[in-house]
Design a protein around this motif. Sequence first.
Motif, PDB file in Angstrom:
ATOM      1  N   ALA A   8     -65.791 -31.843  12.083  1.00  0.00           N
ATOM      2  CA  ALA A   8     -64.830 -32.278  11.066  1.00  0.00           C
ATOM      3  C   ALA A   8     -63.426 -31.822  11.437  1.00  0.00           C
ATOM      4  O   ALA A   8     -63.243 -30.821  12.124  1.00  0.00           O
ATOM      5  N   PRO A   9     -62.406 -32.561  10.992  1.00  0.00           N
ATOM      6  CA  PRO A   9     -61.039 -32.162  11.282  1.00  0.00           C
ATOM      7  C   PRO A   9     -60.645 -30.877  10.567  1.00  0.00           C
ATOM      8  O   PRO A   9     -61.229 -30.514   9.551  1.00  0.00           O
ATOM      9  N   ASN A  10     -59.649 -30.200  11.114  1.00  0.00           N
ATOM     10  CA  ASN A  10     -59.126 -28.974  10.532  1.00  0.00           C
ATOM     11  C   ASN A  10     -57.638 -29.163  10.276  1.00  0.00           C
ATOM     12  O   ASN A  10     -56.828 -28.912  11.158  1.00  0.00           O
ATOM     13  N   PRO A  11     -57.257 -29.619   9.088  1.00  0.00           N
ATOM     14  CA  PRO A  11     -55.854 -29.960   8.844  1.00  0.00           C
ATOM     15  C   PRO A  11     -54.973 -28.781   8.465  1.00  0.00           C
ATOM     16  O   PRO A  11     -53.789 -28.958   8.215  1.00  0.00           O
ATOM     17  N   HIS A  12     -55.531 -27.569   8.398  1.00  0.00           N
ATOM     18  CA  HIS A  12     -54.739 -26.425   7.945  1.00  0.00           C
ATOM     19  C   HIS A  12     -54.906 -25.255   8.913  1.00  0.00           C
ATOM     20  O   HIS A  12     -55.464 -24.210   8.572  1.00  0.00           O
ATOM     21  N   ALA A  13     -54.433 -25.439  10.125  1.00  0.00           N
ATOM     22  CA  ALA A  13     -54.530 -24.388  11.128  1.00  0.00           C
ATOM     23  C   ALA A  13     -53.783 -23.147  10.658  1.00  0.00           C
ATOM     24  O   ALA A  13     -52.671 -23.221  10.137  1.00  0.00           O
ATOM     25  N   THR A  14     -54.395 -21.993  10.852  1.00  0.00           N
ATOM     26  CA  THR A  14     -53.767 -20.737  10.454  1.00  0.00           C
ATOM     27  C   THR A  14     -52.802 -20.259  11.537  1.00  0.00           C
ATOM     28  O   THR A  14     -52.820 -20.748  12.673  1.00  0.00           O
ATOM     29  N   ALA A  15     -51.988 -19.273  11.179  1.00  0.00           N
ATOM     30  CA  ALA A  15     -51.058 -18.698  12.151  1.00  0.00           C
ATOM     31  C   ALA A  15     -51.814 -18.096  13.331  1.00  0.00           C
ATOM     32  O   ALA A  15     -51.358 -18.161  14.473  1.00  0.00           O
ATOM     33  N   GLU A  16     -53.010 -17.518  13.050  1.00  0.00           N
ATOM     34  CA  GLU A  16     -53.802 -16.920  14.137  1.00  0.00           C
ATOM     35  C   GLU A  16     -54.326 -17.994  15.083  1.00  0.00           C
ATOM     36  O   GLU A  16     -54.336 -17.808  16.311  1.00  0.00           O
ATOM     37  N   GLU A  17     -54.755 -19.121  14.523  1.00  0.00           N
ATOM     38  CA  GLU A  17     -55.213 -20.225  15.371  1.00  0.00           C
ATOM     39  C   GLU A  17     -54.078 -20.791  16.207  1.00  0.00           C
ATOM     40  O   GLU A  17     -54.258 -21.115  17.385  1.00  0.00           O
ATOM     41  N   VAL A  18     -52.916 -20.910  15.610  1.00  0.00           N
ATOM     42  CA  VAL A  18     -51.748 -21.390  16.351  1.00  0.00           C
ATOM     43  C   VAL A  18     -51.443 -20.452  17.509  1.00  0.00           C
ATOM     44  O   VAL A  18     -51.166 -20.882  18.637  1.00  0.00           O
ATOM     45  N   LYS A  19     -51.505 -19.153  17.258  1.00  0.00           N
ATOM     46  CA  LYS A  19     -51.229 -18.167  18.309  1.00  0.00           C
ATOM     47  C   LYS A  19     -52.220 -18.308  19.458  1.00  0.00           C
ATOM     48  O   LYS A  19     -51.841 -18.289  20.631  1.00  0.00           O
ATOM     49  N   ALA A  20     -53.512 -18.463  19.117  1.00  0.00           N
ATOM     50  CA  ALA A  20     -54.538 -18.619  20.150  1.00  0.00           C
ATOM     51  C   ALA A  20     -54.329 -19.887  20.955  1.00  0.00           C
ATOM     52  O   ALA A  20     -54.621 -19.940  22.163  1.00  0.00           O
ATOM     53  N   ALA A  21     -53.798 -20.921  20.322  1.00  0.00           N
ATOM     54  CA  ALA A  21     -53.630 -22.215  20.987  1.00  0.00           C
ATOM     55  C   ALA A  21     -52.576 -22.185  22.083  1.00  0.00           C
ATOM     56  O   ALA A  21     -52.558 -23.065  22.945  1.00  0.00           O
ATOM     57  N   TYR A  22     -51.697 -21.190  22.065  1.00  0.00           N
ATOM     58  CA  TYR A  22     -50.679 -21.111  23.110  1.00  0.00           C
ATOM     59  C   TYR A  22     -51.305 -20.960  24.496  1.00  0.00           C
ATOM     60  O   TYR A  22     -50.699 -21.332  25.497  1.00  0.00           O
ATOM     61  N   ASP A  23     -52.513 -20.402  24.546  1.00  0.00           N
ATOM     62  CA  ASP A  23     -53.194 -20.216  25.823  1.00  0.00           C
ATOM     63  C   ASP A  23     -54.247 -21.291  26.083  1.00  0.00           C
ATOM     64  O   ASP A  23     -54.968 -21.218  27.071  1.00  0.00           O
ATOM     65  N   ASP A  24     -54.352 -22.267  25.203  1.00  0.00           N
ATOM     66  CA  ASP A  24     -55.387 -23.295  25.327  1.00  0.00           C
ATOM     67  C   ASP A  24     -54.811 -24.629  24.862  1.00  0.00           C
ATOM     68  O   ASP A  24     -54.866 -24.966  23.678  1.00  0.00           O
ATOM     69  N   PRO A  25     -54.247 -25.426  25.783  1.00  0.00           N
ATOM     70  CA  PRO A  25     -53.591 -26.670  25.368  1.00  0.00           C
ATOM     71  C   PRO A  25     -54.528 -27.666  24.702  1.00  0.00           C
ATOM     72  O   PRO A  25     -54.095 -28.448  23.856  1.00  0.00           O
ATOM     73  N   LYS A  26     -55.818 -27.653  25.047  1.00  0.00           N
ATOM     74  CA  LYS A  26     -56.740 -28.576  24.390  1.00  0.00           C
ATOM     75  C   LYS A  26     -56.995 -28.168  22.946  1.00  0.00           C
ATOM     76  O   LYS A  26     -57.045 -29.009  22.047  1.00  0.00           O
ATOM     77  N   LEU A  27     -57.143 -26.852  22.705  1.00  0.00           N
ATOM     78  CA  LEU A  27     -57.255 -26.374  21.337  1.00  0.00           C
ATOM     79  C   LEU A  27     -55.988 -26.715  20.566  1.00  0.00           C
ATOM     80  O   LEU A  27     -56.050 -27.157  19.406  1.00  0.00           O
ATOM     81  N   ALA A  28     -54.842 -26.535  21.197  1.00  0.00           N
ATOM     82  CA  ALA A  28     -53.578 -26.866  20.544  1.00  0.00           C
ATOM     83  C   ALA A  28     -53.529 -28.338  20.162  1.00  0.00           C
ATOM     84  O   ALA A  28     -53.066 -28.697  19.072  1.00  0.00           O
ATOM     85  N   ASN A  29     -54.020 -29.206  21.041  1.00  0.00           N
ATOM     86  CA  ASN A  29     -54.035 -30.632  20.742  1.00  0.00           C
ATOM     87  C   ASN A  29     -54.911 -30.940  19.529  1.00  0.00           C
ATOM     88  O   ASN A  29     -54.532 -31.735  18.665  1.00  0.00           O
ATOM     89  N   VAL A  30     -56.079 -30.313  19.461  1.00  0.00           N
ATOM     90  CA  VAL A  30     -56.968 -30.557  18.323  1.00  0.00           C
ATOM     91  C   VAL A  30     -56.318 -30.057  17.040  1.00  0.00           C
ATOM     92  O   VAL A  30     -56.259 -30.782  16.032  1.00  0.00           O
ATOM     93  N   LEU A  31     -55.808 -28.830  17.049  1.00  0.00           N
ATOM     94  CA  LEU A  31     -55.204 -28.264  15.848  1.00  0.00           C
ATOM     95  C   LEU A  31     -53.999 -29.074  15.399  1.00  0.00           C
ATOM     96  O   LEU A  31     -53.860 -29.414  14.222  1.00  0.00           O
ATOM     97  N   TYR A  32     -53.106 -29.383  16.341  1.00  0.00           N
ATOM     98  CA  TYR A  32     -51.881 -30.099  15.988  1.00  0.00           C
ATOM     99  C   TYR A  32     -52.185 -31.491  15.451  1.00  0.00           C
ATOM    100  O   TYR A  32     -51.665 -31.895  14.410  1.00  0.00           O
ATOM    101  N   HIS A  33     -53.053 -32.218  16.133  1.00  0.00           N
ATOM    102  CA  HIS A  33     -53.294 -33.602  15.726  1.00  0.00           C
ATOM    103  C   HIS A  33     -54.208 -33.701  14.504  1.00  0.00           C
ATOM    104  O   HIS A  33     -54.066 -34.630  13.705  1.00  0.00           O
ATOM    105  N   ASP A  34     -55.128 -32.742  14.314  1.00  0.00           N
ATOM    106  CA  ASP A  34     -55.847 -32.688  13.046  1.00  0.00           C
ATOM    107  C   ASP A  34     -54.866 -32.422  11.905  1.00  0.00           C
ATOM    108  O   ASP A  34     -54.960 -33.015  10.821  1.00  0.00           O
ATOM    109  N   TRP A  35     -53.941 -31.521  12.147  1.00  0.00           N
ATOM    110  CA  TRP A  35     -52.935 -31.160  11.155  1.00  0.00           C
ATOM    111  C   TRP A  35     -52.091 -32.390  10.769  1.00  0.00           C
ATOM    112  O   TRP A  35     -51.788 -32.612   9.604  1.00  0.00           O
ATOM    113  N   GLU A  36     -51.752 -33.186  11.757  1.00  0.00           N
ATOM    114  CA  GLU A  36     -50.846 -34.307  11.544  1.00  0.00           C
ATOM    115  C   GLU A  36     -51.553 -35.593  11.103  1.00  0.00           C
ATOM    116  O   GLU A  36     -50.899 -36.540  10.666  1.00  0.00           O
TER     117      GLU A  36
END
Length: 321
Positions: A8-36
């Motif tokens: 399922a999508p995750n439209p409310h990424a937390t600050a901790e998830e955002v921080k972790a995504a800086y080292d994982d561009p694919k995670l960042a893509n999922v978090l950002y685009h689920d959010w948007e």
Amino acid sequence: MTAVADPAPNPHATAEEVKAAYDDPKLANVLYHDWEAGTYDEKWSISYDERCISYATDVFTAVAGAGGQPYSHAMELGSGTGFFLLNLMQGGVAKKGSVTDLSPGMVQVALRNAENLGLDVDGKVADAERIPYDDNTFDLVVGHAVLHHIPDVAQAFGEVLRVLKPGGRFVFAGEPTKIGDRYARRLGRLTWYLTTNLTKLPVLGAWRRPQSELDESSRAAALEAVVDIHTFDPSELEKTARGAGAQDVRAVTEEFSAALAGWPIRTFEAAVPQEKLTVRWRLFAYHLWLRLSALDKKVLSKVLPRELFYNVMITGTKRSS
């Protein structure tokens, strides 16, 4: 319509998830685009009417020509909400479609949009570097503003060619050039700074978004900076596609004056309350973009190097067996 049984999508990424995504561009893509996903069409003024049908088909034809239409089965890589493929299908470019994206949220919205339009479309959550379809499945693969999110673009081209039928075509559009991205981002940052600071003045207070919304936009922008991995030189992008085995490769660029105006306008719209953006304003912005795009196409493209334009589009085919 094929339901998506992926996470399922995750439209409310937390600050901790955002921080972790800086080292994982694919995670960042999922978090950002689920959010948007839920507001993406509104943010980018995406629609599924004649305005965007004409845009999508014009872009497609500008780089690939009108031959081969309608394609029997087309797949969109990194489909987002389905903007490119669904409008191409409505414009008669393809009959049947498949949407794929790394973001479950985007796939859900794309399938909902397709169902509302009555289009024959299925979908999968998919990694562009490992496309979950058999060899020789599609007549056409398209994408809009997707290649710059993919860590290994060469591998993605290889996967695209694998799932294409012999003689099949790919078309990717809306990719940022190296020079275009540089001036667009600088204009965007300047516009954001000026708008968010000027609206602190009491006389302009009604034009200021609540601080919580500005903070959320800033957090989304931080993720956006992570998911935007590449910018492209048109010649180097052609070389990458040929290196993956594509033939008949051709890159075309668009939007110079339209980008110089468009990025400040989009940034301003993101920085002020949405109720301030009247129909009159939106019509002004749209018609300005149309006029400047025509100037770019009819005049500036004939005198300026293609590297100066903001968007690059590329097409190619799979070798016939």
